[in-house]
Write a protein that holds these residues in place. Structure first.
Motif, PDB file in Angstrom:
ATOM      1  N   LEU A   1      38.529  52.332  41.847  1.00 56.68           N
ATOM      2  CA  LEU A   1      37.126  51.945  41.683  1.00 56.68           C
ATOM      3  C   LEU A   1      36.773  50.632  42.365  1.00 56.68           C
ATOM      4  CD1 LEU A   1      36.784  52.893  37.906  1.00 56.68           C
ATOM      5  CD2 LEU A   1      36.191  54.276  39.902  1.00 56.68           C
ATOM      6  N   LYS A   2      37.717  49.689  42.433  1.00 58.05           N
ATOM      7  CA  LYS A   2      37.433  48.384  43.027  1.00 58.05           C
ATOM      8  C   LYS A   2      38.633  47.916  43.851  1.00 58.05           C
ATOM      9  CE  LYS A   2      33.375  47.266  41.206  1.00 58.05           C
ATOM     10  NZ  LYS A   2      32.194  46.854  41.985  1.00 58.05           N
TER      11      LYS A   2
ATOM     12  N   GLU B   1      42.620  49.940  28.479  1.00 53.10           N
ATOM     13  CA  GLU B   1      42.799  51.283  27.930  1.00 53.10           C
ATOM     14  C   GLU B   1      41.743  52.262  28.424  1.00 53.10           C
ATOM     15  OE1 GLU B   1      42.953  50.952  23.711  1.00 53.10           O
ATOM     16  OE2 GLU B   1      44.782  49.734  23.706  1.00 53.10           O
ATOM     17  N   ASP B   2      40.913  51.834  29.382  1.00 52.58           N
ATOM     18  CA  ASP B   2      39.872  52.715  29.910  1.00 52.58           C
ATOM     19  C   ASP B   2      39.655  52.372  31.383  1.00 52.58           C
ATOM     20  OD1 ASP B   2      37.872  54.594  30.072  1.00 52.58           O
ATOM     21  OD2 ASP B   2      36.794  53.897  28.286  1.00 52.58           O
ATOM     22  N   LYS B   3      38.721  53.061  32.012  1.00 55.93           N
ATOM     23  CA  LYS B   3      38.416  52.836  33.425  1.00 55.93           C
ATOM     24  C   LYS B   3      38.003  51.387  33.667  1.00 55.93           C
ATOM     25  CE  LYS B   3      36.771  57.593  34.015  1.00 55.93           C
ATOM     26  NZ  LYS B   3      35.613  58.455  34.379  1.00 55.93           N
ATOM     27  N   ILE B   4      38.533  50.812  34.729  1.00 57.09           N
ATOM     28  CA  ILE B   4      38.215  49.419  35.052  1.00 57.09           C
ATOM     29  C   ILE B   4      37.107  49.424  36.103  1.00 57.09           C
ATOM     30  CG2 ILE B   4      39.123  47.199  35.858  1.00 57.09           C
ATOM     31  CD1 ILE B   4      41.898  48.156  34.991  1.00 57.09           C
ATOM     32  N   TRP B   5      35.897  49.062  35.659  1.00 56.61           N
ATOM     33  CA  TRP B   5      34.734  49.142  36.539  1.00 56.61           C
ATOM     34  C   TRP B   5      34.461  47.828  37.281  1.00 56.61           C
ATOM     35  CZ3 TRP B   5      32.794  53.795  37.405  1.00 56.61           C
ATOM     36  CH2 TRP B   5      32.963  54.799  36.458  1.00 56.61           C
ATOM     37  N   ALA B   6      34.911  46.715  36.723  1.00 55.33           N
ATOM     38  CA  ALA B   6      34.544  45.406  37.291  1.00 55.33           C
ATOM     39  C   ALA B   6      35.786  44.612  37.676  1.00 55.33           C
ATOM     40  CB  ALA B   6      33.716  44.620  36.287  1.00 55.33           C
ATOM     41  N   LEU B   7      35.688  43.932  38.806  1.00 55.35           N
ATOM     42  CA  LEU B   7      36.781  43.075  39.294  1.00 55.35           C
ATOM     43  C   LEU B   7      36.176  41.900  40.032  1.00 55.35           C
ATOM     44  CD1 LEU B   7      39.854  42.608  39.829  1.00 55.35           C
ATOM     45  CD2 LEU B   7      39.546  43.923  41.942  1.00 55.35           C
TER      46      LEU B   7
ATOM     47  N   VAL C   1      39.087  46.394  57.352  1.00 56.60           N
ATOM     48  CA  VAL C   1      38.412  46.537  56.070  1.00 56.60           C
ATOM     49  C   VAL C   1      39.224  47.485  55.191  1.00 56.60           C
ATOM     50  CG1 VAL C   1      36.977  48.490  56.822  1.00 56.60           C
ATOM     51  CG2 VAL C   1      36.216  47.048  54.936  1.00 56.60           C
ATOM     52  N   CYS C   2      39.227  47.214  53.846  1.00 56.98           N
ATOM     53  CA  CYS C   2      39.980  48.044  52.905  1.00 56.98           C
ATOM     54  C   CYS C   2      38.993  48.734  51.966  1.00 56.98           C
ATOM     55  CB  CYS C   2      40.960  47.193  52.122  1.00 56.98           C
ATOM     56  SG  CYS C   2      42.144  48.139  51.132  1.00 56.98           S
ATOM     57  N   THR C   3      39.174  50.026  51.761  1.00 60.21           N
ATOM     58  CA  THR C   3      38.259  50.793  50.918  1.00 60.21           C
ATOM     59  C   THR C   3      38.996  51.454  49.769  1.00 60.21           C
ATOM     60  OG1 THR C   3      38.533  52.771  52.314  1.00 60.21           O
ATOM     61  CG2 THR C   3      36.715  51.285  52.863  1.00 60.21           C
ATOM     62  N   ALA C   4      38.261  51.659  48.666  1.00 62.30           N
ATOM     63  CA  ALA C   4      38.780  52.373  47.505  1.00 62.30           C
ATOM     64  C   ALA C   4      38.136  53.748  47.459  1.00 62.30           C
ATOM     65  CB  ALA C   4      38.471  51.593  46.230  1.00 62.30           C
ATOM     66  N   SER C   5      38.877  54.743  46.949  1.00 61.99           N
ATOM     67  CA  SER C   5      38.380  56.113  47.033  1.00 61.99           C
ATOM     68  C   SER C   5      38.696  56.918  45.775  1.00 61.99           C
ATOM     69  CB  SER C   5      38.996  56.797  48.252  1.00 61.99           C
ATOM     70  OG  SER C   5      38.695  58.176  48.272  1.00 61.99           O
ATOM     71  N   GLY C   6      37.911  57.994  45.612  1.00 64.92           N
ATOM     72  CA  GLY C   6      38.145  58.910  44.517  1.00 64.92           C
ATOM     73  C   GLY C   6      39.368  59.778  44.702  1.00 64.92           C
ATOM     74  N   ASP C   7      40.001  59.722  45.894  1.00 66.17           N
ATOM     75  CA  ASP C   7      41.214  60.518  46.131  1.00 66.17           C
ATOM     76  C   ASP C   7      42.480  59.797  45.674  1.00 66.17           C
ATOM     77  OD1 ASP C   7      41.559  58.555  48.006  1.00 66.17           O
ATOM     78  OD2 ASP C   7      41.533  59.886  49.752  1.00 66.17           O
TER      79      ASP C   7
ATOM     80  N   ILE D   1      44.025  43.551  45.820  1.00 65.33           N
ATOM     81  CA  ILE D   1      44.128  43.901  44.414  1.00 65.33           C
ATOM     82  C   ILE D   1      43.150  45.029  44.142  1.00 65.33           C
ATOM     83  CG2 ILE D   1      42.435  42.134  43.733  1.00 65.33           C
ATOM     84  CD1 ILE D   1      44.085  41.748  41.168  1.00 65.33           C
ATOM     85  N   SER D   2      43.588  46.013  43.369  1.00 64.07           N
ATOM     86  CA  SER D   2      42.749  47.183  43.125  1.00 64.07           C
ATOM     87  C   SER D   2      42.717  47.516  41.637  1.00 64.07           C
ATOM     88  CB  SER D   2      43.277  48.389  43.902  1.00 64.07           C
ATOM     89  OG  SER D   2      44.568  48.755  43.446  1.00 64.07           O
ATOM     90  N   THR D   3      41.633  48.154  41.213  1.00 64.57           N
ATOM     91  CA  THR D   3      41.518  48.647  39.838  1.00 64.57           C
ATOM     92  C   THR D   3      41.082  50.104  39.902  1.00 64.57           C
ATOM     93  OG1 THR D   3      39.190  47.974  39.627  1.00 64.57           O
ATOM     94  CG2 THR D   3      40.860  46.371  38.984  1.00 64.57           C
ATOM     95  N   GLY D   4      41.443  50.879  38.872  1.00 60.10           N
ATOM     96  CA  GLY D   4      41.137  52.301  38.931  1.00 60.10           C
ATOM     97  C   GLY D   4      40.710  52.898  37.609  1.00 60.10           C
ATOM     98  N   ALA D   5      40.364  54.169  37.667  1.00 61.43           N
ATOM     99  CA  ALA D   5      39.980  54.915  36.476  1.00 61.43           C
ATOM    100  C   ALA D   5      41.175  55.177  35.576  1.00 61.43           C
ATOM    101  CB  ALA D   5      39.321  56.227  36.894  1.00 61.43           C
ATOM    102  N   ASP D   6      42.383  54.916  36.076  1.00 63.12           N
ATOM    103  CA  ASP D   6      43.592  55.067  35.255  1.00 63.12           C
ATOM    104  C   ASP D   6      43.863  53.854  34.370  1.00 63.12           C
ATOM    105  OD1 ASP D   6      44.231  53.309  37.261  1.00 63.12           O
ATOM    106  OD2 ASP D   6      45.790  54.551  38.181  1.00 63.12           O
TER     107      ASP D   6
END
Length: 254
Positions: free
Chosen positions: A32-33, A70-76, A1-7, A44-49
């Motif tokens: 974030l995703k 140009e902003d945080k990507i919340w949805a994928l 399993v692959c997880t995304a993190s705030g770190d 594939i990942s998306t982030g607050a960057d």
């Protein structure tokens, strides 16, 4: 399993014993995703960057980064194993993406096949003795090595009148950008004692057949001329020294 993190990382975990198998680093803010694509070969990942990143699972290397948001990507949302996916961010925009990897690979194969055909055309032109066509093709493909061989072969094979006709046709066909490119090649050849004769021959025919006003109007030639002049003077001195040394031989033989 692959997880995304705030770190700022993604992590791949073993379900059996809960150990971390791999860490994916590259986002500059919270991830974030994350979704699997390509039948589990990639994620594939998306982030607050505001970045969308594609990773190889086996090597944890990022193979692509997309920065349209140009902003945080919340949805994928991923469809067709990643051939199509959509991303939505805080900038109020949703982007739909399509994988063009196969199309790009096809274009690269076509370009490679086209390049092989052009190389073959150069060889065919030289074989037929059509040195003007071969020169033009080599210049268009930016192959200075081929260009040097074509000039050398043409001068060996052609009679004086034919050589004059060759240079007349070649120089007449040169655009300003072609002339600049020829002088660059001549400058490189001029630094090598084995190649400089071809350089001098190319320079002589351009200088003698192109009006000075046209040459002076071509931007960027000044630096090339400075390099050409320095090495040409060095070759001239070397030839003059050799010529003078023959005087002693002539005197001894008398």
């Amino acid at each position: 399993v692959c997880t995304a993190s705030g770190d700022k990382t993604l992590r791949l975990w073993s379900i059996q014993d809960g150990t971390c198998l791999r860490s994916f680093q590259g986002h500059t803010s919270s991830v974030l995703k994350v979704c699997y694509i390509s039948f589990g070969v990639q994620v594939i990942s998306t982030g607050a960057d505001g970045l969308v990143k594609v990773w190889n699972v086996s090597s944890a290397e990022c193979v692509n980064t997309f920065d349209s948001h140009e902003d945080k990507i919340w949805a994928l949302s991923v469809c067709d194993q990643g051939e199509n996916f959509a991303s939505g961010s805080g900038d109020g925009e949703v982007f739909v993406w399509k994988d063009h990897t196969d199309q790009k690979a096809l274009e690269e194969r076509r370009a490679e096949a086209d390049l092989i055909k052009k190389k073959q055309k150069i060889s065919d032109a030289v074989y037929r003795g059509s040195y003007t066509s071969a020169f033009r093709l080599a210049l268009d493909l930016k192959y200075p090595g081929q260009l040097h061989r074509i000039i050398t072969q043409a001068m060996k094979s052609e009679e004086t009148e034919a050589a004059e006709a060759f240079w007349g046709e070649v120089v007449e066909s040169l655009s300003d950008e072609d002339i600049k490119e020829c002088f660059r090649y001549a400058s490189d050849w001029n630094t090598n004692s084995k190649l400089y004769l071809c350089s001098q021959l190319l320079q002589h025919n351009i200088f003698s057949r192109v009006h000075p006003d046209r040459l002076s109007a071509i931007s960027g030639l000044a630096d090339v001329w400075n390099a050409l002049t320095a090495y040409s003077q060095r070759h001239s001195k070397r030839i003059d020294t050799l010529r003078r040394s023959t005087y002693m031989l002539d005197y001894a033989l008398k």
